[in-house]
Scaffold this active site. Structure first.
Site, PDB file in Angstrom:
ATOM      1  N   ALA A   1       0.766  -1.248   0.000  1.00 14.45           N
ATOM      2  CA  ALA A   1       0.000   0.000   0.000  1.00 14.45           C
ATOM      3  C   ALA A   1       0.801   1.304   0.000  1.00 14.45           C
ATOM      4  O   ALA A   1       0.292   2.332  -0.433  1.00 14.45           O
ATOM      5  CB  ALA A   1      -0.943   0.010   1.193  1.00 14.45           C
TER       6      ALA A   1
ATOM      7  N   GLY B   1      -1.170   6.073  -2.180  1.00 15.32           N
ATOM      8  CA  GLY B   1      -1.868   6.801  -3.252  1.00 15.32           C
ATOM      9  C   GLY B   1      -3.146   6.084  -3.674  1.00 15.32           C
ATOM     10  O   GLY B   1      -4.201   6.717  -3.827  1.00 15.32           O
TER      11      GLY B   1
ATOM     12  N   CYS C   1       3.898  -1.299 -12.117  1.00 14.57           N
ATOM     13  CA  CYS C   1       4.257  -0.105 -12.888  1.00 14.57           C
ATOM     14  C   CYS C   1       5.453  -0.487 -13.762  1.00 14.57           C
ATOM     15  O   CYS C   1       6.461   0.189 -13.774  1.00 14.57           O
ATOM     16  CB  CYS C   1       4.549   1.087 -11.980  1.00 14.57           C
ATOM     17  SG  CYS C   1       5.820   0.788 -10.755  1.00 14.57           S
TER      18      CYS C   1
HETATM   19  C1  LIG Z   1       4.379  -0.172  -6.206  1.00 11.07           C
HETATM   20  S1  LIG Z   1       4.618   0.185  -4.535  1.00 11.07           S
HETATM   21  C2  LIG Z   1       2.991   0.527  -3.990  1.00 11.07           C
HETATM   22  C3  LIG Z   1       2.475   1.889  -4.323  1.00 11.07           C
HETATM   23  C4  LIG Z   1       1.129   2.172  -3.654  1.00 11.07           C
HETATM   24  N1  LIG Z   1       0.163   1.140  -3.975  1.00 11.07           N
HETATM   25  C5  LIG Z   1       0.548   3.515  -4.026  1.00 11.07           C
HETATM   26  O1  LIG Z   1      -0.248   3.595  -4.976  1.00 11.07           O
HETATM   27  O2  LIG Z   1       0.871   4.519  -3.366  1.00 11.07           O
HETATM   28  C6  LIG Z   1       4.869  -1.400  -3.864  1.00 11.07           C
HETATM   29  C7  LIG Z   1       4.958  -1.435  -2.354  1.00 11.07           C
HETATM   30  O3  LIG Z   1       4.963  -2.803  -1.937  1.00 11.07           O
HETATM   31  C8  LIG Z   1       5.764  -2.932  -0.787  1.00 11.07           C
HETATM   32  N2  LIG Z   1       6.062  -4.373  -0.658  1.00 11.07           N
HETATM   33  C9  LIG Z   1       7.040  -5.078  -1.250  1.00 11.07           C
HETATM   34  N3  LIG Z   1       6.965  -6.377  -0.914  1.00 11.07           N
HETATM   35  C10 LIG Z   1       5.891  -6.494  -0.101  1.00 11.07           C
HETATM   36  C11 LIG Z   1       5.294  -7.589   0.590  1.00 11.07           C
HETATM   37  N4  LIG Z   1       5.790  -8.824   0.491  1.00 11.07           N
HETATM   38  N5  LIG Z   1       4.209  -7.351   1.363  1.00 11.07           N
HETATM   39  C12 LIG Z   1       3.699  -6.094   1.481  1.00 11.07           C
HETATM   40  N6  LIG Z   1       4.228  -5.027   0.867  1.00 11.07           N
HETATM   41  C13 LIG Z   1       5.307  -5.220   0.082  1.00 11.07           C
HETATM   42  C14 LIG Z   1       6.935  -2.025  -1.099  1.00 11.07           C
HETATM   43  O4  LIG Z   1       7.616  -1.658   0.074  1.00 11.07           O
HETATM   44  C15 LIG Z   1       6.232  -0.848  -1.775  1.00 11.07           C
HETATM   45  O5  LIG Z   1       5.894   0.131  -0.824  1.00 11.07           O
END
Ligand SMILES: C[S@@+](CC[C@H](N)C(=O)[O-])C[C@H]1O[C@@H](n2cnc3c(N)ncnc32)[C@H](O)[C@@H]1O
Length: 424
Positions: free
Chosen positions: A254, A258, A375
């Protein structure tokens, strides 16, 4: 500006040693950050061309500090900044910046001579009616090969698109104002904007693109939550998940929140915002507070979406899975990405994405829907994963979704697949 050029050159050096530009910029003062960010972003976007020009005009390989300083200055020419700053100003400021770390006459003389020649060469190109630099973004060989393999016809156009400056795109918080109202508020303070009405055939009711980027502090009511900065491609996520009042929704990856916020702008849903990273997690609450969306309906949890340890056992009606990925679709906004990734990252990311998909599917109600997002523009993280998932889970029914969205002047690159859980 000479001080900013010096700091930008140092920041470039750090990126070349594998540090993320975001991290480097965070250490700067609020006053230094915007100009240094703009200079370093442009230098990265114009990396290939600046290196070629340095090779052409510098008699012997310069030390890294000087090469980085030249790259920063040359990027200003390549973006056609002679209009914003006279060519001699760019040269003078770069020479002064050089003097801040190398007092020798040779270094300053060389920077002066090289930049004068570069400026003359590029001016001649512009005089003939061409853009100073048709394509430039640096991509490591494996990255280029991956793009070329996936997009044999479009890969250069994609590269070109991603070397452009990304526009500032807003999502109006329609709990506070309609898009029309906010557009009028912008125009009252002299900020010109246009609506972005659809993407991939899907209506975007809250998107505005600014004709010229401004600091968020200039946006009316930004601090009371009237608006968020969010790319048009990202604005599709909550719309596709179509939240309804009373839905229990998991936003599985999350931070910084955003898409969580957008879900809450659209419906009085109950949302669990899960994030693995402690630092990033704190940003979710901050964003929701600003947007006046923080309520008892929202649970912000630290946890690993590929594991059930954080889960209270309540199945979700809808899951938004914005998976960790290479971020190859958002290079225009983060030009350091191609410098920081390694070819081996892709297979590791695929494993992570599959682990999260598998666990999320277990937590989804029968007839629930899961939206898988990256993305990225690499099919290994998009369509290949959707195919793997559909083959692995016969109860996953694929619903209509945009699939791969390529970067354009008004959006970043994203991948979207939507699945419905047939039975349990
Ligand atoms: C693409 S970003 C998310 C952007 C967010 N959804 C937004 O729109 O603001 C992916 C996020 O997943 C988190 N992440 C990575 N591996 C994860 C896991 N196994 N469980 C939960 N979160 C994870 C990362 O730290 C990062 O903050």
């Amino acid at each position: 500006m000479s001080e900013a050029i010096t700091i930008a050159a140092q920041a470039l050096g750090e990126v070349m040693h594998g540090r993320s530009l975001g991290e480097v910029l965070e250490q700067l003062s609020a006053q230094e950050r915007p100009i240094v960010q703009s200079l370093t972003f442009d230098a990265l976007r114009k990396w290939t061309s600046s290196q070629e020009l340095i090779k052409e005009f510098v008699p012997k390989t310069p030390p890294p500090e000087t090469a980085h300083l030249l790259s920063v200055a040359i990027a200003l020419f390549l973006h056609g900044e002679q209009k914003a700053y006279a060519a001699h100003t760019i040269v003078d400021q770069a020479v002064e910046a050089c003097g801040q770390y190398d007092k020798t006459l040779y270094a300053k003389g060389m920077v002066n001579a090289v930049l004068r020649k570069v400026s003359q060469k590029l001016q001649a190109v512009v005089d003939k009616g061409y853009a100073p630099d048709p394509i430039s973004m640096y991509y490591p060989a494996w990255w280029r090969a991956n793009l070329k393999k996936s997009y044999p016809k479009e890969w250069q156009a994609i590269g070109f698109q991603q070397a452009q400056r990304a526009p500032l795109i807003l999502r109006v918080n329609e709990r506070q104002h309609t898009r029309d109202q906010y557009q009028a508020m912008l125009s009252q303070v002299g900020i010109a904007s246009k609506t972005i009405d659809t993407l991939a055939g899907i209506p975007l009711p809250s998107a505005l693109i600014l004709e010229e980027a401004v600091p968020v502090s200039d946006l009316p009511e930004f601090y009371s939550g009237a608006v968020s900065v969010q790319d048009a491609g990202a604005q599709l996520a909550a719309i596709l998940l179509n939240p309804q009042a009373g839905d229990l929704i998991l936003d599985a990856c999350a931070a910084p929140g955003g898409k969580t916020a957008h879900l809450l702008e659209l419906a009085d849903a109950d949302v669990v915002a899960l994030e693995i990273d402690k630092e990033r997690l704190t940003r979710i609450g901050g964003n929701l507070d600003r947007l006046r969306l923080h309520s008892e309906r929202v649970q912000i949890l630290r946890g690993d979406a590929s594991q059930p340890s954080w889960w209270d056992g309540r199945s979700f009606d809808k899951i938004l899975l914005d998976a960790p990925c290479s971020a190859s679709g958002i290079v225009a906004r983060h030009p350091d990405i191609p410098f920081l990734r390694r070819a081996s990252d892709i297979a590791q990311l695929q494993q992570k994405q599959q682990g999260i998909l598998a666990q999320a599917w277990k937590m989804l109600k029968p007839d629930g829907v899961l939206l898988y997002i990256t993305c990225s523009i690499f099919p290994e993280e998009g369509e290949d994963q959707a195919k793997w998932f559909a083959a692995e889970y016969p109860n996953a029914l694929r619903l209509s979704a945009p699939g791969q969205i390529l970067p354009s002047a008004t959006n970043d690159g994203f991948y979207y697949a939507l699945f419905k859980k047939n039975g349990s």
